[in-house]
Design a protein around this motif. Structure first.
Motif, PDB file in Angstrom:
ATOM      1  N   LEU A  11       0.825  -1.204   0.000  1.00 30.49           N
ATOM      2  CA  LEU A  11       0.000   0.000   0.000  1.00 30.49           C
ATOM      3  C   LEU A  11       0.862   1.258   0.000  1.00 30.49           C
ATOM      4  O   LEU A  11       0.478   2.274  -0.580  1.00 30.49           O
ATOM      5  CB  LEU A  11      -0.926   0.022   1.218  1.00 30.49           C
ATOM      6  CG  LEU A  11      -2.095  -0.954   1.147  1.00 30.49           C
ATOM      7  CD1 LEU A  11      -2.899  -0.921   2.442  1.00 30.49           C
ATOM      8  CD2 LEU A  11      -2.985  -0.662  -0.038  1.00 30.49           C
ATOM      9  N   SER A  12       2.016   1.201   0.666  1.00 30.97           N
ATOM     10  CA  SER A  12       2.854   2.395   0.721  1.00 30.97           C
ATOM     11  C   SER A  12       3.391   2.726  -0.668  1.00 30.97           C
ATOM     12  O   SER A  12       3.402   1.886  -1.570  1.00 30.97           O
ATOM     13  CB  SER A  12       3.999   2.201   1.719  1.00 30.97           C
ATOM     14  OG  SER A  12       4.885   1.209   1.275  1.00 30.97           O
ATOM     15  N   ARG A  13       3.797   3.976  -0.802  1.00 30.18           N
ATOM     16  CA  ARG A  13       4.301   4.472  -2.090  1.00 30.18           C
ATOM     17  C   ARG A  13       3.250   4.300  -3.184  1.00 30.18           C
ATOM     18  O   ARG A  13       3.538   3.809  -4.264  1.00 30.18           O
ATOM     19  CB  ARG A  13       5.617   3.821  -2.461  1.00 30.18           C
ATOM     20  CG  ARG A  13       6.720   4.083  -1.449  1.00 30.18           C
ATOM     21  CD  ARG A  13       8.022   3.509  -1.930  1.00 30.18           C
ATOM     22  NE  ARG A  13       9.044   3.664  -0.920  1.00 30.18           N
ATOM     23  CZ  ARG A  13      10.313   3.944  -1.179  1.00 30.18           C
ATOM     24  NH1 ARG A  13      10.724   4.091  -2.418  1.00 30.18           N
ATOM     25  NH2 ARG A  13      11.178   4.055  -0.209  1.00 30.18           N
ATOM     26  N   THR A  14       2.033   4.642  -2.819  1.00 32.40           N
ATOM     27  CA  THR A  14       0.871   4.595  -3.724  1.00 32.40           C
ATOM     28  C   THR A  14       0.638   3.223  -4.340  1.00 32.40           C
ATOM     29  O   THR A  14       0.347   3.089  -5.527  1.00 32.40           O
ATOM     30  CB  THR A  14       0.965   5.674  -4.836  1.00 32.40           C
ATOM     31  OG1 THR A  14       2.112   5.437  -5.646  1.00 32.40           O
ATOM     32  CG2 THR A  14       1.026   7.072  -4.265  1.00 32.40           C
ATOM     33  N   GLY A  15       0.746   2.199  -3.514  1.00 29.79           N
ATOM     34  CA  GLY A  15       0.444   0.845  -3.967  1.00 29.79           C
ATOM     35  C   GLY A  15       1.541   0.206  -4.813  1.00 29.79           C
ATOM     36  O   GLY A  15       1.262  -0.700  -5.592  1.00 29.79           O
TER      37      GLY A  15
END
Length: 151
Positions: A76-80
Motif C-alpha cells: 500500500l505504501s508508495r501509492t500501492g
C-alpha cells in the motif's frame, strides 16, 4: 555464456549445495542425497505461488552455477507500489568474480521491471562484507536497517 531460467525440482540438489557453500550456509543448510523433504516442500510452495520465482544460472554444459529467489510483493505504501525482493543469491565459488553475479542480478532486476515493480530490495548478512560491496557496486544503497527475529 550463462543462461538464466526457472529452477526445476531436478535442480534442487545443486541449489542446496550452492546455499551451503559458505560458513553461514554450511551451518544452516542440510546437504543430503536424496534432498531433504523440507526443500521439496518449499520448492512446491514457491512453484505454486505466482509471486515467487526461483531461478538458476547455468553454464554451457547446463550445470547449475547460481541461484536466487525473487518475491514480488504488493504494498500500500508508495501509492500501492510493488517491490521485488531478491533472496538466497549464490554463485558457485569457482565463478565468483567472473561477472556471473552481476549478470544474474541484472536479469533479476529486469524481471522486477517486467512485473511492474517500482523498486528492488535485498538483504545480506552483515558478516558478508564482500557481498555487501558487490551489491553497492550494482547501485544498491543501505538506506534502511533490517531486523529479523527467529521463530
Amino acid at each position: 555464456m550463462y543462461r538464466f531460467r526457472l529452477a526445476r525440482q531436478s535442480d534442487l540438489a545443486a541449489i542446496v549445495r550452492l546455499l551451503a557453500d559458505d560458513d553461514l550456509g554450511g551451518a544452516r543448510e542440510i546437504v543430503t542425497d536424496p534432498v531433504d523433504a523440507r526443500y521439496l516442500s518449499a520448492f512446491a510452495a514457491i512453484e505454486a505461488d505466482a509471486n515467487q520465482l526461483l531461478a538458476v544460472a547455468t553454464d554451457a554444459a547446463d550445470r547449475v552455477v547460481g541461484c536466487l529467489q525473487l518475491s514480488f510483493l504488493p504494498g500500500l505504501s508508495r501509492t500501492g507500489m510493488w517491490r521485488g525482493q531478491i533472496e538466497s543469491v549464490r554463485v558457485a565459488s569457482d565463478l565468483r568474480g567472473s561477472g556471473l553475479g552481476s549478470e544474474f542480478i541484472a536479469w533479476a532486476i529486469a524481471q522486477c521491471v517486467e512485473r511492474g515493480c517500482g523498486l528492488v530490495q535485498l538483504t545480506s548478512d552483515k558478516t558478508r562484507a564482500d557481498s555487501i560491496r558487490f551489491y553497492e557496486k550494482l547501485g544498491f544503497v543501505a538506506s534502511h536497517e533490517g531486523l529479523k527475529r527467529s521463530l
